[in-house]
Scaffold this motif. Structure first.
Motif, PDB file in Angstrom:
ATOM      1  N   LEU A 107     -25.529 -35.990 -95.999  1.00  0.00           N
ATOM      2  CA  LEU A 107     -26.313 -35.654 -94.821  1.00  0.00           C
ATOM      3  C   LEU A 107     -27.552 -34.878 -95.259  1.00  0.00           C
ATOM      4  O   LEU A 107     -27.451 -33.942 -96.053  1.00  0.00           O
ATOM      5  N   PRO A 108     -28.729 -35.279 -94.794  1.00  0.00           N
ATOM      6  CA  PRO A 108     -29.936 -34.506 -95.137  1.00  0.00           C
ATOM      7  C   PRO A 108     -29.822 -33.065 -94.616  1.00  0.00           C
ATOM      8  O   PRO A 108     -28.962 -32.754 -93.791  1.00  0.00           O
ATOM      9  N   SER A 109     -30.718 -32.234 -95.069  1.00  0.00           N
ATOM     10  CA  SER A 109     -30.678 -30.822 -94.705  1.00  0.00           C
ATOM     11  C   SER A 109     -30.848 -30.615 -93.202  1.00  0.00           C
ATOM     12  O   SER A 109     -31.403 -31.463 -92.497  1.00  0.00           O
ATOM     13  N   LYS A 110     -30.376 -29.482 -92.732  1.00  0.00           N
ATOM     14  CA  LYS A 110     -30.547 -29.116 -91.316  1.00  0.00           C
ATOM     15  C   LYS A 110     -32.033 -29.056 -90.984  1.00  0.00           C
ATOM     16  O   LYS A 110     -32.458 -29.472 -89.906  1.00  0.00           O
ATOM     17  N   LYS A 111     -32.845 -28.581 -91.922  1.00  0.00           N
ATOM     18  CA  LYS A 111     -34.290 -28.512 -91.713  1.00  0.00           C
ATOM     19  C   LYS A 111     -34.859 -29.907 -91.466  1.00  0.00           C
ATOM     20  O   LYS A 111     -35.677 -30.104 -90.571  1.00  0.00           O
ATOM     21  N   ARG A 112     -34.421 -30.892 -92.253  1.00  0.00           N
ATOM     22  CA  ARG A 112     -34.922 -32.261 -92.095  1.00  0.00           C
ATOM     23  C   ARG A 112     -34.483 -32.837 -90.751  1.00  0.00           C
ATOM     24  O   ARG A 112     -35.248 -33.527 -90.082  1.00  0.00           O
ATOM     25  N   LEU A 113     -33.246 -32.562 -90.343  1.00  0.00           N
ATOM     26  CA  LEU A 113     -32.767 -33.000 -89.036  1.00  0.00           C
ATOM     27  C   LEU A 113     -33.608 -32.370 -87.929  1.00  0.00           C
ATOM     28  O   LEU A 113     -34.043 -33.054 -86.998  1.00  0.00           O
ATOM     29  N   ASP A 114     -33.860 -31.075 -88.040  1.00  0.00           N
ATOM     30  CA  ASP A 114     -34.668 -30.378 -87.033  1.00  0.00           C
ATOM     31  C   ASP A 114     -36.071 -30.980 -86.938  1.00  0.00           C
ATOM     32  O   ASP A 114     -36.631 -31.089 -85.843  1.00  0.00           O
ATOM     33  N   GLU A 115     -36.646 -31.370 -88.087  1.00  0.00           N
ATOM     34  CA  GLU A 115     -37.974 -32.005 -88.083  1.00  0.00           C
ATOM     35  C   GLU A 115     -37.944 -33.320 -87.307  1.00  0.00           C
ATOM     36  O   GLU A 115     -38.835 -33.603 -86.508  1.00  0.00           O
ATOM     37  N   ALA A 116     -36.918 -34.123 -87.551  1.00  0.00           N
ATOM     38  CA  ALA A 116     -36.811 -35.417 -86.875  1.00  0.00           C
ATOM     39  C   ALA A 116     -36.621 -35.228 -85.369  1.00  0.00           C
ATOM     40  O   ALA A 116     -37.271 -35.896 -84.562  1.00  0.00           O
ATOM     41  N   VAL A 117     -35.763 -34.302 -84.991  1.00  0.00           N
ATOM     42  CA  VAL A 117     -35.539 -34.020 -83.560  1.00  0.00           C
ATOM     43  C   VAL A 117     -36.818 -33.488 -82.930  1.00  0.00           C
ATOM     44  O   VAL A 117     -37.181 -33.882 -81.815  1.00  0.00           O
ATOM     45  N   SER A 118     -37.532 -32.642 -83.642  1.00  0.00           N
ATOM     46  CA  SER A 118     -38.796 -32.100 -83.134  1.00  0.00           C
ATOM     47  C   SER A 118     -39.832 -33.203 -82.895  1.00  0.00           C
ATOM     48  O   SER A 118     -40.550 -33.181 -81.900  1.00  0.00           O
ATOM     49  N   GLN A 119     -39.875 -34.183 -83.803  1.00  0.00           N
ATOM     50  CA  GLN A 119     -40.814 -35.309 -83.620  1.00  0.00           C
ATOM     51  C   GLN A 119     -40.485 -36.080 -82.336  1.00  0.00           C
ATOM     52  O   GLN A 119     -41.401 -36.467 -81.599  1.00  0.00           O
ATOM     53  N   VAL A 120     -39.213 -36.282 -82.069  1.00  0.00           N
ATOM     54  CA  VAL A 120     -38.817 -36.987 -80.850  1.00  0.00           C
ATOM     55  C   VAL A 120     -39.166 -36.139 -79.627  1.00  0.00           C
ATOM     56  O   VAL A 120     -39.693 -36.642 -78.630  1.00  0.00           O
ATOM     57  N   ASN A 121     -38.902 -34.849 -79.719  1.00  0.00           N
ATOM     58  CA  ASN A 121     -39.226 -33.951 -78.597  1.00  0.00           C
ATOM     59  C   ASN A 121     -40.732 -33.932 -78.315  1.00  0.00           C
ATOM     60  O   ASN A 121     -41.147 -33.845 -77.156  1.00  0.00           O
ATOM     61  N   GLU A 122     -41.554 -34.015 -79.358  1.00  0.00           N
ATOM     62  CA  GLU A 122     -42.994 -34.074 -79.170  1.00  0.00           C
ATOM     63  C   GLU A 122     -43.399 -35.334 -78.398  1.00  0.00           C
ATOM     64  O   GLU A 122     -44.258 -35.289 -77.520  1.00  0.00           O
ATOM     65  N   MET A 123     -42.749 -36.453 -78.723  1.00  0.00           N
ATOM     66  CA  MET A 123     -43.034 -37.691 -77.985  1.00  0.00           C
ATOM     67  C   MET A 123     -42.611 -37.569 -76.525  1.00  0.00           C
ATOM     68  O   MET A 123     -43.316 -38.031 -75.622  1.00  0.00           O
ATOM     69  N   LEU A 124     -41.475 -36.921 -76.304  1.00  0.00           N
ATOM     70  CA  LEU A 124     -40.998 -36.696 -74.933  1.00  0.00           C
ATOM     71  C   LEU A 124     -42.000 -35.864 -74.139  1.00  0.00           C
ATOM     72  O   LEU A 124     -42.295 -36.151 -72.971  1.00  0.00           O
ATOM     73  N   ALA A 125     -42.557 -34.852 -74.787  1.00  0.00           N
ATOM     74  CA  ALA A 125     -43.508 -33.962 -74.118  1.00  0.00           C
ATOM     75  C   ALA A 125     -44.808 -34.681 -73.747  1.00  0.00           C
ATOM     76  O   ALA A 125     -45.497 -34.270 -72.803  1.00  0.00           O
ATOM     77  N   GLU A 126     -45.135 -35.741 -74.474  1.00  0.00           N
ATOM     78  CA  GLU A 126     -46.363 -36.474 -74.223  1.00  0.00           C
ATOM     79  C   GLU A 126     -46.254 -37.474 -73.065  1.00  0.00           C
ATOM     80  O   GLU A 126     -47.270 -38.011 -72.624  1.00  0.00           O
ATOM     81  N   ILE A 127     -45.053 -37.710 -72.613  1.00  0.00           N
ATOM     82  CA  ILE A 127     -44.866 -38.698 -71.535  1.00  0.00           C
ATOM     83  C   ILE A 127     -45.082 -38.040 -70.182  1.00  0.00           C
ATOM     84  O   ILE A 127     -44.641 -36.989 -69.903  1.00  0.00           O
TER      85      ILE A 127
END
Length: 154
Positions: free
Chosen positions: A134-154
């Motif tokens: 499993l990648p690091s928690k930091k890497r997971l948080d980055e991926a989730v943050s990218q999705v959240n950024e897309m959500l915020a743009e809608i």
């Protein structure tokens, strides 16, 4: 070989995603012989793992193309799978804009967060005889943050 299209028939409807992509690429002028088809995989982890067999030993960079809402998770998974096999390619994301209603896109993005957090850790264990850490928690948080950024743009 310059393109690898991946995807089986996850909905079990008799249509393999990779075959559809290949037909579309050929229709757009890509030579048939330039396209490798991997049509067994049903999930992103298997897409990444099965694609490895088509990569040239001198390959240094991969252009990853998938839908915009799926890109953060796809990139996260491809990085994990390639690292587990000792491969250190540069993976360059090229998200394809998804169309559709805002409500549907929001739901897809929420589903991607759920997949990143809940499904992906289990998916990484589904290739028999292959250990994909499993990648690091930091890497997971980055991926989730990218999705959240897309959500915020809608």
């Amino acid at each position: 070989l310059s393109m690898i299209v991946c995807g089986g028939d996850p909905k079990n409807i008799g249509i393999k995603e990779a075959e559809v992509m290949k037909k579309e690429l050929v229709a757009r002028g890509v030579q048939d012989g330039m396209i490798a088809v991997e049509s067994k995989s049903l999930i992103t982890v298997h897409n990444a793992y099965e694609a490895i067999q088509f990569l040239a030993s001198e390959c240094k960079r991969i252009l990853l193309v998938t839908s915009d809402f799926h890109m953060p998770r796809a990139l996260y998974v491809f990085e994990a799978v390639f690292a587990s096999q000792g491969l250190s390619f540069e993976i360059e994301p090229h998200p394809a804009e998804s169309n559709g209603r805002k409500a549907k896109k929001k739901q897809r993005l929420r589903d991607e967060i759920d997949a990143l957090v809940r499904r992906t850790p289990n998916d990484l264990k589904t290739i028999k005889g292959v250990n994909i850490p499993l990648p690091s928690k930091k890497r997971l948080d980055e991926a989730v943050s990218q999705v959240n950024e897309m959500l915020a743009e809608i």
